[in-house]
Design a protein around this motif. Structure first.
Motif, PDB file in Angstrom:
ATOM      1  N   SER A  40       0.855  -1.429   0.057  1.00 39.23           N
ATOM      2  CA  SER A  40       0.146   0.022  -0.107  1.00 39.23           C
ATOM      3  C   SER A  40       0.834   1.260  -0.044  1.00 39.23           C
ATOM      4  N   PHE A  41       0.600   2.273  -0.841  1.00 39.13           N
ATOM      5  CA  PHE A  41       1.192   3.525  -1.082  1.00 39.13           C
ATOM      6  C   PHE A  41       2.713   3.122  -1.466  1.00 39.13           C
ATOM      7  N   ALA A  42       2.939   2.164  -2.313  1.00 42.30           N
ATOM      8  CA  ALA A  42       4.351   1.935  -2.583  1.00 42.30           C
ATOM      9  C   ALA A  42       5.210   3.224  -3.181  1.00 42.30           C
ATOM     10  N   GLY A  43       4.281   3.863  -4.131  1.00 38.57           N
ATOM     11  CA  GLY A  43       4.717   4.895  -4.771  1.00 38.57           C
ATOM     12  C   GLY A  43       5.032   6.306  -4.123  1.00 38.57           C
ATOM     13  N   ILE A  44       4.607   6.333  -2.710  1.00 38.78           N
ATOM     14  CA  ILE A  44       4.550   7.474  -2.061  1.00 38.78           C
ATOM     15  C   ILE A  44       5.729   7.686  -1.085  1.00 38.78           C
ATOM     16  N   VAL A  45       6.361   8.864  -1.518  1.00 38.73           N
ATOM     17  CA  VAL A  45       7.679   9.255  -0.494  1.00 38.73           C
ATOM     18  C   VAL A  45       6.889  10.203   0.422  1.00 38.73           C
ATOM     19  N   PRO A  46       6.404  10.351   1.719  1.00 41.45           N
ATOM     20  CA  PRO A  46       5.699  11.112   2.457  1.00 41.45           C
ATOM     21  C   PRO A  46       6.354  12.192   2.889  1.00 41.45           C
ATOM     22  N   GLY A  47       5.694  13.114   3.623  1.00 35.67           N
ATOM     23  CA  GLY A  47       6.243  14.427   3.906  1.00 35.67           C
ATOM     24  C   GLY A  47       7.528  14.342   4.744  1.00 35.67           C
ATOM     25  N   ALA A  48       8.221  15.490   4.878  1.00 30.14           N
ATOM     26  CA  ALA A  48       9.448  15.507   5.576  1.00 30.14           C
ATOM     27  C   ALA A  48       9.087  14.969   7.035  1.00 30.14           C
ATOM     28  N   GLY A  49      10.282  14.258   7.732  1.00 32.19           N
ATOM     29  CA  GLY A  49      10.069  13.619   8.870  1.00 32.19           C
ATOM     30  C   GLY A  49      10.993  12.433   9.235  1.00 32.19           C
ATOM     31  N   THR A  50      11.103  11.923  10.203  1.00 34.33           N
ATOM     32  CA  THR A  50      11.626  10.715  10.561  1.00 34.33           C
ATOM     33  C   THR A  50      10.516   9.620  10.982  1.00 34.33           C
ATOM     34  N   TYR A  51      10.554   8.394  10.032  1.00 34.23           N
ATOM     35  CA  TYR A  51       9.622   7.192  10.244  1.00 34.23           C
ATOM     36  C   TYR A  51      10.408   6.212  10.705  1.00 34.23           C
ATOM     37  N   VAL A  52      10.010   5.641  12.032  1.00 33.58           N
ATOM     38  CA  VAL A  52      10.607   4.438  12.659  1.00 33.58           C
ATOM     39  C   VAL A  52       9.710   3.189  12.587  1.00 33.58           C
ATOM     40  N   GLY A  53      10.050   2.153  12.154  1.00 33.99           N
ATOM     41  CA  GLY A  53       9.200   1.203  11.787  1.00 33.99           C
ATOM     42  C   GLY A  53       9.419  -0.197  12.423  1.00 33.99           C
ATOM     43  N   ILE A  54       8.876  -1.149  12.781  1.00 32.75           N
ATOM     44  CA  ILE A  54       9.134  -2.647  13.164  1.00 32.75           C
ATOM     45  C   ILE A  54       8.235  -3.479  12.459  1.00 32.75           C
ATOM     46  N   ASP A  55       9.017  -4.305  11.872  1.00 26.03           N
ATOM     47  CA  ASP A  55       8.081  -5.414  11.261  1.00 26.03           C
ATOM     48  C   ASP A  55       8.360  -6.866  11.965  1.00 26.03           C
ATOM     49  N   LEU A  56       7.147  -7.486  12.161  1.00 28.26           N
ATOM     50  CA  LEU A  56       7.429  -8.912  12.759  1.00 28.26           C
ATOM     51  C   LEU A  56       6.915  -9.619  11.645  1.00 28.26           C
ATOM     52  N   ILE A  57       7.694 -10.878  11.198  1.00 28.62           N
ATOM     53  CA  ILE A  57       7.652 -11.857  10.041  1.00 28.62           C
ATOM     54  C   ILE A  57       7.748 -13.099  10.249  1.00 28.62           C
ATOM     55  N   THR A  58       6.863 -13.894  10.038  1.00 26.65           N
ATOM     56  CA  THR A  58       6.919 -15.193  10.407  1.00 26.65           C
ATOM     57  C   THR A  58       6.556 -16.115   9.165  1.00 26.65           C
ATOM     58  N   PHE A  59       7.185 -16.932   8.663  1.00 29.86           N
ATOM     59  CA  PHE A  59       7.013 -18.003   7.458  1.00 29.86           C
ATOM     60  C   PHE A  59       7.579 -19.365   7.730  1.00 29.86           C
ATOM     61  N   SER A  60       6.903 -20.125   6.953  1.00 29.26           N
ATOM     62  CA  SER A  60       7.110 -21.560   6.937  1.00 29.26           C
ATOM     63  C   SER A  60       7.121 -22.097   5.435  1.00 29.26           C
ATOM     64  N   GLY A  61       8.035 -22.994   4.864  1.00 28.85           N
ATOM     65  CA  GLY A  61       7.948 -23.266   3.773  1.00 28.85           C
ATOM     66  C   GLY A  61       8.684 -24.690   3.295  1.00 28.85           C
ATOM     67  N   THR A  62       8.596 -25.256   2.435  1.00 29.79           N
ATOM     68  CA  THR A  62       9.068 -26.225   1.743  1.00 29.79           C
ATOM     69  C   THR A  62       9.790 -26.227   0.401  1.00 29.79           C
ATOM     70  N   ILE A  63      10.965 -27.101   0.207  1.00 29.69           N
ATOM     71  CA  ILE A  63      11.657 -27.293  -0.999  1.00 29.69           C
ATOM     72  C   ILE A  63      11.975 -28.719  -1.379  1.00 29.69           C
ATOM     73  N   SER A  64      11.931 -28.871  -2.219  1.00 33.01           N
ATOM     74  CA  SER A  64      12.622 -30.292  -2.994  1.00 33.01           C
ATOM     75  C   SER A  64      13.872 -29.918  -3.672  1.00 33.01           C
ATOM     76  N   GLY A  65      15.025 -29.881  -2.757  1.00 29.37           N
ATOM     77  CA  GLY A  65      16.309 -29.790  -3.389  1.00 29.37           C
ATOM     78  C   GLY A  65      16.893 -28.521  -3.503  1.00 29.37           C
TER      79      GLY A  65
END
Length: 327
Positions: A40-65
């Motif tokens: 969402s809003f990938a193309g927007i550089v927002p107004g002047a300021g400092t933005y501090v973010g925290i991402d929490l990501i969990t994933f599980s997957g499988t692969i053959s080889g």
């Protein structure tokens, strides 16, 4: 409807999620860039300021080889990973080439584990597992953003630095001890990206898309050259006057050619594979909420991806939570 400036704060979540380093590369089933980061809003550089973010990501997957740390593994392999990303984005109060300049710093902290049952001698039938944790590869992304009515677009360059601990694979047979995971990828990578957002404040409808190319240098430790990869990400959202927004987000990942180098040749031979060229599709829902905390703008985001039509990568389920505050 909230103002565009308030909506653009949610766009800071995009910048706080631009990149995500994992314990493996395409060489090991995943890439330097965590797909689905631009939404969402990938193309927007927002107004002047400092933005501090925290991402929490969990994933599980499988692969053959796959190949990890230079060791080809023919067995069906499961991965479970948890990733915390600390992101700082500073948007400058100035203009450059008619656009707004900004820079993002991204620090990943990861905890990854794999499991498989060996299918090759001398450990055929033995259960094997490995895990790693710590700080991964740090990313720096300078960018520029422009605005024209409801249309917003940006250009950036993500630089993936090999700051995470890296070791080639080691195997001991008695007792069985397999060490194949590392926190970093041992290579520099570059990713130019173009993104666009169309947001109509009168009806709250948004469409965002981003396209990028990922170029990686050769891993000298394993003589493995990961081929360039193309990524297209897109998101459609309906924003409400109360700060909530709902939509769908997805991505398409495609390597442009086969991997090369002696490490790739050894992997193809060990796996009996004609090609290591990777591809994937991912799709899922996304929910965002914009409010204030202690007088500062706060944006929250929840999204989920289910991957399908995956080749030569971990096929994963990904749950992603983001919180970004403006200072």
């Amino acid at each position: 409807m909230k103002t565009l400036k308030s909506a653009a704060i949610i766009g800071a979540c995009m910048m706080s999620s631009l990149v995500g380093t994992q314990a493996m590369a395409v060489e090991g089933g995943t890439s330097a860039y965590l797909m689905g980061s631009r939404d969402s809003f990938a193309g927007i550089v927002p107004g002047a300021g400092t933005y501090v973010g925290i991402d929490l990501i969990t994933f599980s997957g499988t692969i053959s080889g796959l190949s990890l740390g230079g060791l080809p593994i023919r067995a069906d392999t499961d991965v479970d990973a948890n990733l915390i990303k600390v992101s700082i984005t500073h948007v400058f109060d100035s203009m450059l080439w008619g656009g707004t300049p900004a820079v993002n710093f991204n620090i990943p902290i990861l905890d990854v584990g794999i499991d498989y049952v060996a299918v090759t001698p001398p450990v055929t039938g033995r259960a094997v597992s490995d895990n790693t944790s710590g700080i991964g590869d740090i990313t720096i992304t300078p960018m520029l953003g422009w605005h024209r009515g409801n249309l917003h677009y940006s250009a950036g360059l993500s630089i993936f630095a090999p700051t995470g601990q890296y070791d080639t694979a080691s195997v001991n047979l008695s007792p069985l001890d397999v060490d194949v995971l590392s926190n970093g990828k041992n290579i520099w990578s570059l990713q130019p990206v173009l993104a666009v957002t169309h947001f109509d404040q009168t009806n709250g409808r948004e469409f965002s898309a981003a396209t990028s190319l990922l170029f990686a240098e050769k891993n000298d430790a394993t003589e493995y050259q990961t081929a360039p990869a193309f990524t297209l990400e897109a998101t459609a959202m309906q924003h409400l006057a109360n700060g909530w927004a709902f939509g769908a987000t997805g991505y398409w990942y495609e390597q442009l050619e086969d991997d090369s180098g002696q490490g790739a040749a050894n992997t193809r031979a060990a796996l009996g594979a004609d090609s290591l060229r990777a591809s994937a599709l991912g799709l899922g829902p996304i929910v965002t909420y914009s409010s204030k905390l202690f007088g500062n703008p706060l944006s929250l985001k929840l999204k989920y991806f289910r991957e399908f039509d995956v080749e030569r990568r971990f096929e994963s389920d990904i749950l992603w939570v983001n919180a970004t505050m403006t200072f």
